[in-house]
Design a protein around this motif. Structure first.
Motif, mmCIF file in Angstrom:
data_model
loop_
_atom_site.group_PDB
_atom_site.id
_atom_site.type_symbol
_atom_site.label_atom_id
_atom_site.label_comp_id
_atom_site.label_asym_id
_atom_site.label_seq_id
_atom_site.Cartn_x
_atom_site.Cartn_y
_atom_site.Cartn_z
ATOM 1 N N GLY A 86 -52.342 0.043 12.415
ATOM 2 C CA GLY A 86 -51.881 1.104 11.521
ATOM 3 C C GLY A 86 -50.486 0.852 10.991
ATOM 4 N N ALA A 87 -49.607 0.314 11.829
ATOM 5 C CA ALA A 87 -48.244 0.004 11.379
ATOM 6 C C ALA A 87 -48.273 -1.056 10.289
ATOM 7 N N LEU A 88 -49.107 -2.063 10.461
ATOM 8 C CA LEU A 88 -49.212 -3.108 9.437
ATOM 9 C C LEU A 88 -49.800 -2.546 8.144
ATOM 10 N N ARG A 89 -50.715 -1.601 8.272
ATOM 11 C CA ARG A 89 -51.352 -1.021 7.076
ATOM 12 C C ARG A 89 -50.416 -0.059 6.359
ATOM 13 N N ARG A 90 -49.772 0.834 7.097
ATOM 14 C CA ARG A 90 -48.982 1.884 6.441
ATOM 15 C C ARG A 90 -47.670 1.381 5.871
ATOM 16 N N THR A 91 -47.082 0.328 6.482
ATOM 17 C CA THR A 91 -45.844 -0.205 5.925
ATOM 18 C C THR A 91 -46.110 -1.048 4.684
ATOM 19 N N GLY A 92 -47.302 -1.616 4.603
ATOM 20 C CA GLY A 92 -47.699 -2.342 3.399
ATOM 21 C C GLY A 92 -47.097 -3.725 3.238
ATOM 22 N N HIS A 93 -46.493 -4.248 4.298
ATOM 23 C CA HIS A 93 -45.940 -5.600 4.194
ATOM 24 C C HIS A 93 -45.984 -6.277 5.555
ATOM 25 N N GLU A 94 -45.673 -7.558 5.565
ATOM 26 C CA GLU A 94 -45.668 -8.304 6.823
ATOM 27 C C GLU A 94 -44.565 -7.784 7.740
ATOM 28 N N THR A 96 -42.608 -8.679 11.701
ATOM 29 C CA THR A 96 -42.453 -9.589 12.839
ATOM 30 C C THR A 96 -42.883 -8.841 14.098
ATOM 31 N N PRO A 97 -43.153 -9.550 15.187
ATOM 32 C CA PRO A 97 -43.501 -8.851 16.429
ATOM 33 C C PRO A 97 -42.429 -7.854 16.882
ATOM 34 N N SER A 98 -41.149 -8.194 16.709
ATOM 35 C CA SER A 98 -40.105 -7.252 17.130
ATOM 36 C C SER A 98 -40.094 -6.016 16.241
ATOM 37 N N GLU A 99 -40.373 -6.172 14.955
ATOM 38 C CA GLU A 99 -40.476 -5.006 14.068
ATOM 39 C C GLU A 99 -41.666 -4.142 14.453
ATOM 40 N N LEU A 100 -42.772 -4.785 14.820
ATOM 41 C CA LEU A 100 -43.949 -4.033 15.267
ATOM 42 C C LEU A 100 -43.658 -3.269 16.559
ATOM 43 N N ALA A 101 -42.896 -3.880 17.453
ATOM 44 C CA ALA A 101 -42.538 -3.201 18.695
ATOM 45 C C ALA A 101 -41.751 -1.933 18.393
ATOM 46 N N LYS A 102 -40.817 -2.008 17.440
ATOM 47 C CA LYS A 102 -40.039 -0.816 17.062
ATOM 48 C C LYS A 102 -40.919 0.233 16.400
ATOM 49 N N GLU A 103 -41.798 -0.210 15.518
ATOM 50 C CA GLU A 103 -42.672 0.715 14.793
ATOM 51 C C GLU A 103 -43.612 1.467 15.723
ATOM 52 N N THR A 104 -44.017 0.825 16.813
ATOM 53 C CA THR A 104 -45.022 1.413 17.701
ATOM 54 C C THR A 104 -44.453 1.865 19.047
ATOM 55 N N PHE A 105 -43.134 1.817 19.201
ATOM 56 C CA PHE A 105 -42.476 2.242 20.448
ATOM 57 C C PHE A 105 -43.048 1.491 21.651
ATOM 58 N N SER A 106 -43.267 0.192 21.485
ATOM 59 C CA SER A 106 -43.870 -0.631 22.534
ATOM 60 C C SER A 106 -42.898 -1.718 22.967
ATOM 61 N N ARG A 139 -49.658 -9.994 9.332
ATOM 62 C CA ARG A 139 -50.262 -9.107 8.334
ATOM 63 C C ARG A 139 -51.726 -8.901 8.700
ATOM 64 N N LEU A 140 -52.299 -7.872 8.137
ATOM 65 C CA LEU A 140 -53.716 -7.602 8.353
ATOM 66 C C LEU A 140 -54.557 -8.580 7.548
ATOM 67 N N THR A 141 -55.661 -8.975 8.126
ATOM 68 C CA THR A 141 -56.663 -9.699 7.350
ATOM 69 C C THR A 141 -57.440 -8.661 6.550
ATOM 70 N N GLU A 142 -58.305 -9.123 5.694
ATOM 71 C CA GLU A 142 -59.141 -8.183 4.938
ATOM 72 C C GLU A 142 -60.004 -7.369 5.896
ATOM 73 N N ALA A 143 -60.513 -8.024 6.950
ATOM 74 C CA ALA A 143 -61.324 -7.307 7.946
ATOM 75 C C ALA A 143 -60.483 -6.259 8.668
ATOM 76 N N GLY A 144 -59.234 -6.582 8.968
ATOM 77 C CA GLY A 144 -58.349 -5.623 9.622
ATOM 78 C C GLY A 144 -58.061 -4.428 8.748
ATOM 79 N N ARG A 145 -57.793 -4.681 7.469
ATOM 80 C CA ARG A 145 -57.525 -3.595 6.526
ATOM 81 C C ARG A 145 -58.751 -2.705 6.370
ATOM 82 N N ASP A 146 -59.934 -3.318 6.247
ATOM 83 C CA ASP A 146 -61.169 -2.541 6.109
ATOM 84 C C ASP A 146 -61.422 -1.689 7.354
#
Length: 194
Positions: A86-94, A96-106, A139-146
């Protein structure tokens, strides 16, 4: 609002918690109310008001996690995995793992483990950084986005059903109170830890 009841404070009490042993748990019949009553019998002078709020938040979170988010489970996803997608989809761009950690509180380690599984499933792809080989861009693949776009409406319908035990006005009031609490905690938790 009083700190313990969730009801408007009586005039003159300026929103302070009731005296120890006089909280709102007396008329309630949930697991936290039972715990509060037990603590009051052991320590009658202790103000158990914070337990009535934090205990209920924790209990609700535990019950929601135990329900395992039926639509996500059917798609073979855990909530933390869906949060990454969801973080990759809603932000709309690539990201990094550290950015994903911040986005998801993980934690970074948790994100790394989940990304490995999602990459193996063909839902996420990584691209190396041209300047720094240690950095990956995801980034999401097409399958991930779908998958995200297909499951989100179903997941929101599921969450709507879970919350239907509260009237719409109650849901709005609860959302407002939780937003206020979260905003204040996000602003001061660093100071409280010091």
């Amino acid at each position: 609002m009083t700190a313990t009841s969730g009801r408007p404070a009586a005039e003159g009490d300026a929103g302070t918690a009731p005296a120890a042993g006089a909280g709102s748990g007396a008329g309630r019949d949930d697991t936290v109310a039972a715990v509060v009553r037990q603590w009051r019998s052991v320590h009658p002078g202790l103000d158990t008001g914070p337990m009535e709020v934090i205990g209920r938040i924790n209990r609700c979170a535990a019950l929601l996690q135990q329900s395992e988010d039926a639509p996500l489970r059917r798609a073979g996803l855990s909530r933390p995995e869906f949060d990454l997608l969801g973080a990759l989809r809603r932000t709309g761009h690539e990201l990094t793992p550290s950015e994903l950690a911040k986005e998801t509180f993980s934690s970074g380690a948790a994100v790394t483990k989940r990304l490995k599984q999602l990459t193996e499933r063909g839902l996420v792809e990584r691209r190396g950084d041209a300047r720094d080989r240690r950095v990956a861009h995801l980034r999401l693949t097409e399958a991930g986005r779908d998958l995200v776009d297909g499951i989100l409406p179903e997941q929101l319908a599921y969450e709507t059903a879970v919350l239907s035990v509260l009237a719409p006005e109650g849901q709005g009031e609860l959302a407002g109170l939780l937003a206020d609490l979260l905003g204040r905690l996000e602003g001061r938790m660093g100071a409280l830890r010091a």
